[in-house]
Design a protein around this motif. Structure first.
Motif, mmCIF file in Angstrom:
data_model
loop_
_atom_site.group_PDB
_atom_site.id
_atom_site.type_symbol
_atom_site.label_atom_id
_atom_site.label_comp_id
_atom_site.label_asym_id
_atom_site.label_seq_id
_atom_site.Cartn_x
_atom_site.Cartn_y
_atom_site.Cartn_z
ATOM 1 N N VAL A 215 -22.544 -78.785 96.539
ATOM 2 C CA VAL A 215 -22.184 -79.293 97.859
ATOM 3 C C VAL A 215 -20.977 -78.540 98.391
ATOM 4 O O VAL A 215 -20.177 -78.009 97.623
ATOM 5 N N LEU A 216 -20.850 -78.522 99.712
ATOM 6 C CA LEU A 216 -19.659 -77.994 100.348
ATOM 7 C C LEU A 216 -18.622 -79.103 100.295
ATOM 8 O O LEU A 216 -18.834 -80.194 100.831
ATOM 9 N N GLU B 132 -10.136 -82.019 98.682
ATOM 10 C CA GLU B 132 -10.637 -82.562 97.416
ATOM 11 C C GLU B 132 -11.078 -81.489 96.417
ATOM 12 O O GLU B 132 -11.193 -81.763 95.227
ATOM 13 N N LEU B 133 -11.330 -80.289 96.897
ATOM 14 C CA LEU B 133 -11.881 -79.230 96.045
ATOM 15 C C LEU B 133 -11.061 -78.955 94.791
ATOM 16 O O LEU B 133 -11.620 -78.921 93.689
ATOM 17 N N PRO B 134 -9.750 -78.772 94.863
ATOM 18 C CA PRO B 134 -8.989 -78.492 93.633
ATOM 19 C C PRO B 134 -9.116 -79.602 92.584
ATOM 20 O O PRO B 134 -9.241 -79.320 91.393
ATOM 21 N N TYR C 109 -21.490 -67.140 93.978
ATOM 22 C CA TYR C 109 -21.748 -66.807 95.373
ATOM 23 C C TYR C 109 -21.197 -67.837 96.355
ATOM 24 O O TYR C 109 -20.541 -67.487 97.311
ATOM 25 N N LEU C 110 -21.465 -69.126 96.148
ATOM 26 C CA LEU C 110 -21.048 -70.152 97.099
ATOM 27 C C LEU C 110 -19.642 -70.681 96.847
ATOM 28 O O LEU C 110 -19.005 -71.220 97.750
ATOM 29 N N GLY C 111 -19.155 -70.543 95.630
ATOM 30 C CA GLY C 111 -17.840 -71.075 95.286
ATOM 31 C C GLY C 111 -16.725 -70.524 96.152
ATOM 32 O O GLY C 111 -15.812 -71.254 96.535
#
Length: 131
Positions: free
Chosen positions: A66-67, A72-74, A87-89
């Protein structure tokens, strides 16, 4: 040459993910690079992904990509159950392993965030209006 199919339609985990993703306004499913992709005009979730390692890569078949909310990503990537997909990271996507202990409410929240970041203003309004 087409990518080989890397999933089983009868996979119960994929079925559970479909129950979540296909409830969003205008959501549909297609096969992209051999894996299920859930999209409107842009993809908001994938089932399965790969992670680059120092000596190659590892495939995570039972996972959702998911995007993520950039805030929140970290925190997500600091957890062992998450990974930075190939690729998407670099574009803010995260992979979450789906197991017997998966919190499906959390999966729905992550998919909701990804949908909101990709679906456009009109679709998000329809989602908020409950249509």
């Amino acid at each position: 040459m087409a990518h080989p199919r890397m999933f089983d339609d009868d996979d119960p985990v994929l079925g559970r993910l479909r129950e979540i993703t296909l409830t969003f306004p205008d959501a549909a499913e297609k096969v992209s690079f051999g894996i299920p992709a859930f999209y409107t005009t842009k993809v908001f979730a994938y089932y399965g992904g790969s992670e680059k390692l120092d000596d190659g890569y590892v495939r995570h078949g039972s996972s959702v990509l998911v995007l993520a909310d950039p805030v929140e990503l970290p925190a997500l990537l600091a957890e062992a159950r998450c990974y930075l997909p190939m690729y998407l990271g670099v574009a803010g996507w995260v992979g979450l392993h789906l197991t017997d202990h998966t919190d499906w409410d959390e999966v729905r929240e992550l998919v909701d965030t990804s949908y909101r970041l990709t679906a456009g203003i009109r679709r998000v309004k329809r989602l908020d209006d409950g249509r």
